[in-house]
Design a protein around this motif. Structure first.
Motif, PDB file in Angstrom:
ATOM      1  N   LEU A   1       0.856  -1.194   0.000  1.00 39.26           N
ATOM      2  CA  LEU A   1       0.000   0.000   0.000  1.00 39.26           C
ATOM      3  C   LEU A   1       0.888   1.238   0.000  1.00 39.26           C
ATOM      4  O   LEU A   1       1.745   1.374   0.868  1.00 39.26           O
ATOM      5  N   VAL A   2       0.686   2.096  -0.981  1.00 41.14           N
ATOM      6  CA  VAL A   2       1.469   3.332  -1.054  1.00 41.14           C
ATOM      7  C   VAL A   2       0.537   4.520  -0.868  1.00 41.14           C
ATOM      8  O   VAL A   2      -0.405   4.693  -1.654  1.00 41.14           O
ATOM      9  N   ASP A   3       0.765   5.310   0.154  1.00 41.75           N
ATOM     10  CA  ASP A   3      -0.026   6.519   0.369  1.00 41.75           C
ATOM     11  C   ASP A   3       0.623   7.325   1.483  1.00 41.75           C
ATOM     12  O   ASP A   3       0.892   6.789   2.559  1.00 41.75           O
ATOM     13  N   GLY A   4       0.844   8.584   1.233  1.00 40.39           N
ATOM     14  CA  GLY A   4       1.460   9.439   2.248  1.00 40.39           C
ATOM     15  C   GLY A   4       0.447  10.210   3.067  1.00 40.39           C
ATOM     16  O   GLY A   4       0.825  10.932   3.994  1.00 40.39           O
ATOM     17  N   ASP A   5      -0.831  10.048   2.739  1.00 37.69           N
ATOM     18  CA  ASP A   5      -1.862  10.874   3.366  1.00 37.69           C
ATOM     19  C   ASP A   5      -2.409  10.294   4.660  1.00 37.69           C
ATOM     20  O   ASP A   5      -2.280   9.107   4.927  1.00 37.69           O
ATOM     21  N   THR A   6      -3.084  11.171   5.395  1.00 41.81           N
ATOM     22  CA  THR A   6      -3.830  10.727   6.566  1.00 41.81           C
ATOM     23  C   THR A   6      -5.322  10.785   6.241  1.00 41.81           C
ATOM     24  O   THR A   6      -5.743  11.443   5.295  1.00 41.81           O
TER      25      THR A   6
ATOM     26  N   TYR B   1       3.952   1.691   2.521  1.00 35.55           N
ATOM     27  CA  TYR B   1       4.876   2.729   2.048  1.00 35.55           C
ATOM     28  C   TYR B   1       4.186   4.073   2.312  1.00 35.55           C
ATOM     29  O   TYR B   1       3.406   4.537   1.480  1.00 35.55           O
ATOM     30  N   PRO B   2       4.449   4.684   3.474  1.00 33.58           N
ATOM     31  CA  PRO B   2       3.754   5.939   3.796  1.00 33.58           C
ATOM     32  C   PRO B   2       4.380   7.122   3.063  1.00 33.58           C
ATOM     33  O   PRO B   2       4.963   8.025   3.670  1.00 33.58           O
ATOM     34  N   GLU B   3       4.301   7.099   1.766  1.00 32.52           N
ATOM     35  CA  GLU B   3       4.932   8.140   0.952  1.00 32.52           C
ATOM     36  C   GLU B   3       4.172   8.256  -0.362  1.00 32.52           C
ATOM     37  O   GLU B   3       3.327   7.438  -0.689  1.00 32.52           O
ATOM     38  N   ARG B   4       4.512   9.282  -1.121  1.00 37.24           N
ATOM     39  CA  ARG B   4       3.945   9.426  -2.463  1.00 37.24           C
ATOM     40  C   ARG B   4       4.901   8.803  -3.459  1.00 37.24           C
ATOM     41  O   ARG B   4       6.108   8.850  -3.254  1.00 37.24           O
ATOM     42  N   VAL B   5       4.356   8.314  -4.559  1.00 42.47           N
ATOM     43  CA  VAL B   5       5.276   7.867  -5.605  1.00 42.47           C
ATOM     44  C   VAL B   5       5.830   9.097  -6.317  1.00 42.47           C
ATOM     45  O   VAL B   5       5.124  10.083  -6.535  1.00 42.47           O
ATOM     46  N   ASN B   6       7.104   9.029  -6.648  1.00 38.02           N
ATOM     47  CA  ASN B   6       7.707  10.077  -7.473  1.00 38.02           C
ATOM     48  C   ASN B   6       8.691   9.401  -8.415  1.00 38.02           C
ATOM     49  O   ASN B   6       8.889   8.182  -8.355  1.00 38.02           O
ATOM     50  N   LYS B   7       9.301  10.177  -9.284  1.00 36.16           N
ATOM     51  CA  LYS B   7      10.131   9.565 -10.324  1.00 36.16           C
ATOM     52  C   LYS B   7      11.362   8.870  -9.752  1.00 36.16           C
ATOM     53  O   LYS B   7      11.939   8.011 -10.393  1.00 36.16           O
ATOM     54  N   ASP B   8      11.732   9.235  -8.529  1.00 31.69           N
ATOM     55  CA  ASP B   8      12.924   8.628  -7.935  1.00 31.69           C
ATOM     56  C   ASP B   8      12.639   7.353  -7.145  1.00 31.69           C
ATOM     57  O   ASP B   8      13.509   6.507  -7.017  1.00 31.69           O
ATOM     58  N   ASN B   9      11.409   7.225  -6.594  1.00 29.21           N
ATOM     59  CA  ASN B   9      11.165   6.040  -5.752  1.00 29.21           C
ATOM     60  C   ASN B   9      10.308   4.965  -6.422  1.00 29.21           C
ATOM     61  O   ASN B   9      10.284   3.819  -5.980  1.00 29.21           O
ATOM     62  N   ILE B  10       9.603   5.315  -7.492  1.00 29.79           N
ATOM     63  CA  ILE B  10       8.573   4.388  -7.981  1.00 29.79           C
ATOM     64  C   ILE B  10       9.147   3.078  -8.528  1.00 29.79           C
ATOM     65  O   ILE B  10       8.606   2.001  -8.265  1.00 29.79           O
TER      66      ILE B  10
END
Ligand SMILES: [Zn+2]
Lengths: 271, 71
Positions: free
Chosen positions: A59-64, A105-114
């Protein structure tokens, strides 16, 4: 791998299906599916995949969790407001089915981590609500040869398609993200909660069928529905030779991120 | 002429028209945001002005659907 007595009972309605059976259920238990965004689309997808016994779910999401999410993001409850969405979702999925390992994964996907996040997974579900993320997921999956399900919803409408290496990709249909400023407002246009559930559930079914290897996926087809009049239609699509990422002369050979309007940053995964 | 637009057969009151004119005729909002599939092929934006529709053509207007942003 051998199913235990308890698993045979838990998954009996799958095992009864001749296209699933014990062998299909074992495939599900060994499969790894990543859900990007645990909002309106990701919530039902996560619940159905957990119930189905998909062995590893990322699960990938940085939001609450926000109070306004609860109208459609059925994995989050009132007591979860202000908690990390991935934590709230993980708890429900583990309670639903202890066979499932949930990786957060408590973060947003970006071009560096995806690329590193999707690497370990067999199938990816795009449950994000914004175009920069949708194009990034498409590009990352095309470049790394990963199958994924695209989903988009708005008001009473939904559309979804599935990519597997060799089929038409999202950019074959929609060349590039809509230009910044072309969209009249950043505020939510509204969504009927059940529409999110309908679409997220289609995406979960795509992941399950991909893993089991039965039936015909939504590849080279775009499924479009309107829940105001409850009309469904399919548009056949095919690989676009001019597609900037999978066409004959690709111009995108590494990951890029489209500009994100400032006011949308907060609501990246609120689909 | 008769066209199949978004899967539905329709008679349009146009003798001859470009895709751009058809978009205007159909009162499509923000035509620059619509992806047009013409007889199975996706058109480049510039082709909206040059490709002419004719009797029996199949045309799909596909819209961006992303969630909260497409307001
Ligand atoms: Zn493509």
């Amino acid at each position: 791998m051998n199913l235990t007595e308890e698993q045979i009972e838990r998954y009996s309605r799958h095992i009864l299906l001749k296209d699933v059976g014990g062998a299909g259920q074992e495939k599900l238990l060994q499969a790894k599916v990543l859900i990007i965004g645990t909002g309106g689309l990701g919530a039902p997808a996560a619940l159905y995949l957990a119930a189905a016994g998909v062995g590893t779910i990322g699960l990938v999401d940085g939001d609450t969790v926000d109070l306004s999410n609860l109208q459609r993001q059925v994995i989050h409850f009132t007591a979860d407001v202000n908690r990390l969405k991935v934590e709230s979702a993980r708890e429900k999925m583990e309670a639903l089915n202890p066979d499932v390992r949930v990786v957060t994964y408590p973060e947003r996907v970006n071009k560096d981590n995806i690329a590193a996040i999707i690497r370990d997974y067999d199938f990816i579900i795009d449950g994000t609500d914004n175009f920069p993320a949708k194009f990034l997921i498409n590009d990352a999956c095309v470049l790394s040869g990963k199958p994924f399900s695209h989903g988009g919803i708005l008001r009473f409408d939904g559309q979804t398609m599935t990519y597997v290496p060799g089929s038409a990709c999202y950019r074959c249909v929609f060349n590039a993200p809509p230009p910044k400023g072309a969209v009249p407002t950043c505020s939510e246009a509204g969504i009927l909660g059940a529409v999110a559930g309908m679409l997220g559930t289609v995406q979960a079914a795509e992941a399950l069928r991909y893993i089991i290897g039965k039936g015909r996926l939504l590849t080279n087809r775009l499924l479009i529905f309107n829940a105001l009049d409850m009309e469904y239609r399919q548009v056949n699509i095919r690989r676009n030779p001019e597609c900037p990422i999978c066409g004959e002369h690709p111009t995108i050979t590494e990951l890029v991120e489209a500009e994100q309007p400032i006011c949308d940053l907060r609501s990246r995964y609120h689909a | 002429m008769k066209l199949v637009i978004n899967g539905q057969e329709e008679t349009v009151e146009l003798q001859e028209a470009t895709v751009a004119e058809l978009l205007r005729y159909k009162k499509v909002e923000m035509p620059e945001m619509v992806s047009v599939e013409y007889n199975g092929r996706f058109l480049r934006q510039a082709e909206h002005e040059t490709v002419r529709v004719k009797d029996g053509d199949r045309i799909e207007f596909l819209y961006f659907m992303g969630g909260g942003m497409a307001g």
